[in-house]
Motif scaffolding. Structure first.
Motif, PDB file in Angstrom:
ATOM      1  N   LEU A 424      29.582  41.134  33.420  1.00 57.72           N
ATOM      2  CA  LEU A 424      29.995  40.695  34.753  1.00 57.72           C
ATOM      3  C   LEU A 424      31.312  39.937  34.697  1.00 57.72           C
ATOM      4  O   LEU A 424      32.160  40.088  35.584  1.00 57.72           O
ATOM      5  CB  LEU A 424      28.905  39.826  35.380  1.00 57.72           C
ATOM      6  CG  LEU A 424      27.639  40.541  35.856  1.00 57.72           C
ATOM      7  CD1 LEU A 424      26.633  39.538  36.384  1.00 57.72           C
ATOM      8  CD2 LEU A 424      27.968  41.577  36.910  1.00 57.72           C
ATOM      9  N   VAL A 425      31.504  39.099  33.684  1.00 59.90           N
ATOM     10  CA  VAL A 425      32.753  38.341  33.567  1.00 59.90           C
ATOM     11  C   VAL A 425      33.928  39.278  33.363  1.00 59.90           C
ATOM     12  O   VAL A 425      34.982  39.139  34.010  1.00 59.90           O
ATOM     13  CB  VAL A 425      32.639  37.315  32.425  1.00 59.90           C
ATOM     14  CG1 VAL A 425      33.988  36.620  32.206  1.00 59.90           C
ATOM     15  CG2 VAL A 425      31.580  36.270  32.743  1.00 59.90           C
ATOM     16  N   ASP A 426      33.789  40.262  32.484  1.00 63.03           N
ATOM     17  CA  ASP A 426      34.896  41.198  32.245  1.00 63.03           C
ATOM     18  C   ASP A 426      35.187  42.046  33.482  1.00 63.03           C
ATOM     19  O   ASP A 426      36.364  42.307  33.808  1.00 63.03           O
ATOM     20  CB  ASP A 426      34.547  42.096  31.056  1.00 63.03           C
ATOM     21  CG  ASP A 426      34.450  41.313  29.760  1.00 63.03           C
ATOM     22  OD1 ASP A 426      35.034  40.213  29.691  1.00 63.03           O
ATOM     23  OD2 ASP A 426      33.770  41.788  28.822  1.00 63.03           O
ATOM     24  N   GLN A 427      34.151  42.481  34.211  1.00 60.75           N
ATOM     25  CA  GLN A 427      34.385  43.255  35.433  1.00 60.75           C
ATOM     26  C   GLN A 427      35.095  42.426  36.492  1.00 60.75           C
ATOM     27  O   GLN A 427      36.012  42.918  37.177  1.00 60.75           O
ATOM     28  CB  GLN A 427      33.047  43.759  35.974  1.00 60.75           C
ATOM     29  CG  GLN A 427      32.408  44.860  35.135  1.00 60.75           C
ATOM     30  CD  GLN A 427      31.069  45.285  35.680  1.00 60.75           C
ATOM     31  OE1 GLN A 427      30.546  44.692  36.623  1.00 60.75           O
ATOM     32  NE2 GLN A 427      30.487  46.321  35.067  1.00 60.75           N
ATOM     33  N   ALA A 428      34.692  41.164  36.622  1.00 58.62           N
ATOM     34  CA  ALA A 428      35.338  40.310  37.621  1.00 58.62           C
ATOM     35  C   ALA A 428      36.795  40.047  37.274  1.00 58.62           C
ATOM     36  O   ALA A 428      37.681  40.092  38.142  1.00 58.62           O
ATOM     37  CB  ALA A 428      34.562  39.002  37.742  1.00 58.62           C
ATOM     38  N   LEU A 429      37.077  39.779  36.005  1.00 52.94           N
ATOM     39  CA  LEU A 429      38.468  39.532  35.605  1.00 52.94           C
ATOM     40  C   LEU A 429      39.322  40.780  35.761  1.00 52.94           C
ATOM     41  O   LEU A 429      40.496  40.703  36.174  1.00 52.94           O
ATOM     42  CB  LEU A 429      38.495  39.047  34.154  1.00 52.94           C
ATOM     43  CG  LEU A 429      37.864  37.668  33.884  1.00 52.94           C
ATOM     44  CD1 LEU A 429      37.934  37.335  32.393  1.00 52.94           C
ATOM     45  CD2 LEU A 429      38.557  36.594  34.693  1.00 52.94           C
ATOM     46  N   ALA A 431      38.824  43.129  38.036  1.00 57.97           N
ATOM     47  CA  ALA A 431      39.048  43.295  39.482  1.00 57.97           C
ATOM     48  C   ALA A 431      40.102  42.336  39.998  1.00 57.97           C
ATOM     49  O   ALA A 431      40.923  42.683  40.859  1.00 57.97           O
ATOM     50  CB  ALA A 431      37.736  43.095  40.231  1.00 57.97           C
ATOM     51  N   LEU A 432      40.114  41.112  39.478  1.00 60.93           N
ATOM     52  CA  LEU A 432      41.125  40.142  39.904  1.00 60.93           C
ATOM     53  C   LEU A 432      42.520  40.557  39.452  1.00 60.93           C
ATOM     54  O   LEU A 432      43.503  40.347  40.173  1.00 60.93           O
ATOM     55  CB  LEU A 432      40.774  38.763  39.351  1.00 60.93           C
ATOM     56  CG  LEU A 432      39.547  38.077  39.969  1.00 60.93           C
ATOM     57  CD1 LEU A 432      39.247  36.774  39.246  1.00 60.93           C
ATOM     58  CD2 LEU A 432      39.765  37.818  41.446  1.00 60.93           C
ATOM     59  N   ARG A 433      42.623  41.166  38.280  1.00 57.70           N
ATOM     60  CA  ARG A 433      43.939  41.617  37.817  1.00 57.70           C
ATOM     61  C   ARG A 433      44.462  42.768  38.677  1.00 57.70           C
ATOM     62  O   ARG A 433      45.677  42.889  38.915  1.00 57.70           O
ATOM     63  CB  ARG A 433      43.849  42.052  36.355  1.00 57.70           C
ATOM     64  CG  ARG A 433      43.774  40.890  35.379  1.00 57.70           C
ATOM     65  CD  ARG A 433      44.043  41.339  33.964  1.00 57.70           C
ATOM     66  NE  ARG A 433      43.038  42.279  33.507  1.00 57.70           N
ATOM     67  CZ  ARG A 433      41.931  41.921  32.877  1.00 57.70           C
ATOM     68  NH1 ARG A 433      41.706  40.635  32.633  1.00 57.70           N
ATOM     69  NH2 ARG A 433      41.054  42.804  32.484  1.00 57.70           N
ATOM     70  N   LEU A 434      43.562  43.623  39.159  1.00 54.28           N
ATOM     71  CA  LEU A 434      44.005  44.744  40.001  1.00 54.28           C
ATOM     72  C   LEU A 434      44.424  44.286  41.389  1.00 54.28           C
ATOM     73  O   LEU A 434      45.339  44.858  41.995  1.00 54.28           O
ATOM     74  CB  LEU A 434      42.877  45.780  40.117  1.00 54.28           C
ATOM     75  CG  LEU A 434      42.526  46.518  38.813  1.00 54.28           C
ATOM     76  CD1 LEU A 434      41.342  47.445  39.041  1.00 54.28           C
ATOM     77  CD2 LEU A 434      43.723  47.322  38.316  1.00 54.28           C
TER      78      LEU A 434
END
Length: 443
Positions: A424-429, A431-434
């Motif tokens: 979840l942490v990697d997916q959220a980070l 998404a924030l970069r995109l």
């Protein structure tokens, strides 16, 4: 002979198949006085050594088992091992193949070769030749003897032909005179006429006890250094899961330095598992792994205070490992926080979450007020969260990547990944970069 020279491929003597000639060399070594045992303790060269050598000379294949020799000669296994070591050190026995001692498996006995040392041939003037130049040096055979060695070889021949027997133990008879079956003494004169009865004033009345009290019994016997080592080894084999298949005497020898320093079995386990936990299923040779992990730790943690700190750190790391791999089925044990403000923030967070559950709010309605409540928490005690509360945190993180960013600003990266999982942490980070707009360079 050093240990490296106690093999058939490295020996300087010659292998003999004649038991008679080999026993001559055994008697000569025992009477020459040239051999000094390497050990300061244990039995010395004597009749027991000759008795064991006599049994070895009678074997067609020199493959004696220690248990077999101990049972036949009525000796202890340790005594047999001591005398076999002495025969190897003198060069009279060499290994052809060394036995194995596998716990739980079949133990293989060692195969020996009977060897006549080179010093025996030189002392008696025995000449040897090599029949086959391509054969090893230990296959040479005798072809003659010097004139001055004939008398000595004759004496050794008589000793080799004599059957060695175990001496009987003689016990001394008591110093008192023997009595007849009717309890009569062997003395011809009677002492009844010279005996006198004591005065009545000196007789005991029976109201007083004897001034010298009898000892009721011995107290618990204290362990010496060897007993303490065996006690620690047995405790390790009994209590440590990955050492249950190991041999207690071997573990006692490996942990001898820790036992001498007063370590407990819990401290030894903590020192062995300090850097990484040990899975019993992956442990092929527990005693070897323990020896590797305990190398030098008795010097590193010489003081009891240092060992206590090491055990506390190991227990905390074990609790963290259990928390990461238990699937959050139950809260792991934890210590109470020292900071009063953090404790109050945790209590407020727990009360807010329980109030939200009571009002029937679902995780899908992640409004700004609820997220604001999450963001306001300065610190979160991971161990105090219930599985339902952890599921709410993960639901918020799956719906709103900015919630993950706020937690990363508040807590450490390790704590956030323990709470939300690394996925979840990697997916959220990502998404924030995109969604973050990129700025054109100024130059």
């Amino acid at each position: 002979m050093l240990a490296a020279a106690q093999w058939v491929s490295t020996t300087t003597g010659r292998v003999t198949t004649c038991p008679y000639s080999w026993m001559q060399a055994v008697h000569w070594v025992g009477g020459s006085g040239l051999y000094t045992p390497s050990r300061n303790h244990g039995p010395k060269w004597g009749p027991t050594t000759l008795l064991i050598a006599q049994e070895l000379s009678a074997l067609t294949e020199c493959r004696p088992g220690v248990e077999y020799l101990a049972r036949k000669l009525k000796l202890s296994e340790r005594t047999v091992q001591y005398h076999l070591d002495m025969l190897r050190e003198t060069g009279l026995l060499v290994y052809r193949s060394k036995g194995t001692r596998i716990t739980g498996g079949i133990r293989q006995a060692s195969v020996y070769e009977r060897v006549i040392p080179t010093v025996f041939d030189e002392a008696l003037g025995i000449r040897t030749v090599q029949r086959d130049e391509t054969a090893p040096a230990y296959t040479r055979v005798p072809v003659g003897i010097a004139e001055e060695g004939r008398k000595l070889i004759g004496k050794l021949a008589k000793k080799a032909a004599r059957k060695v027997r175990r001496s009987r133990r003689r016990t001394s008879v008591s110093g008192r005179s023997r009595c007849t079956p009717m309890q009569g003494g062997t003395s011809a004169s009677s002492t009844a006429g010279t005996s006198t009865s004591p005065s009545e004033t000196k007789l005991a009345s029976g109201s007083h006890s004897h001034p010298t009290q009898k000892k009721t019994g011995r107290g618990p016997q204290k362990l010496n250094k060897i007993g303490r080592r065996y006690q620690l080894g047995q405790e390790l084999v009994t209590n440590v899961p990955w050492l249950q298949q190991a041999s207690a005497p071997r573990v006692s020898w490996i942990a001898r330095n820790c036992a001498d320093a007063g370590w407990t079995w819990r401290e030894v386990q903590a020192a062995a598992e300090e850097h990484s936990p040990i899975d019993p299923a992956d442990t092929r040779r527990p005693s070897g792994l323990l020896a590797h992990r305990l190398k030098g730790v008795h010097r590193l943690y010489a003081k009891p205070e240092a060992r206590q700190q090491m055990v506390l750190a190991w227990q905390e790391s074990t609790a963290q490992e259990h928390f990461r791999h238990s699937g959050y089925d139950a809260p792991a044990p934890h210590a109470a926080p020292d900071d009063v403000e953090v404790s109050e923030a945790q209590s407020a967070f727990g009360a807010a979450v329980r109030a939200a559950n009571a009002s029937g709010s679902s995780h899908a309605a992640s409004t700004s007020d609820q997220n604001g409540l999450m963001y306001a928490v300065g610190s979160i005690d991971l161990y105090a969260l219930s599985p339902h509360e952890i599921g709410m945190h993960r639901a918020y993180a799956a719906d709103d990547p900015t919630y993950v960013r706020s937690l990363l600003d508040t807590l450490s990266d390790t704590a956030v990944r323990q709470l939300l999982t690394s996925k979840l942490v990697d997916q959220a980070l990502a998404a924030l970069r995109l969604t973050t707009p990129t700025l054109d360079p100024a130059f």
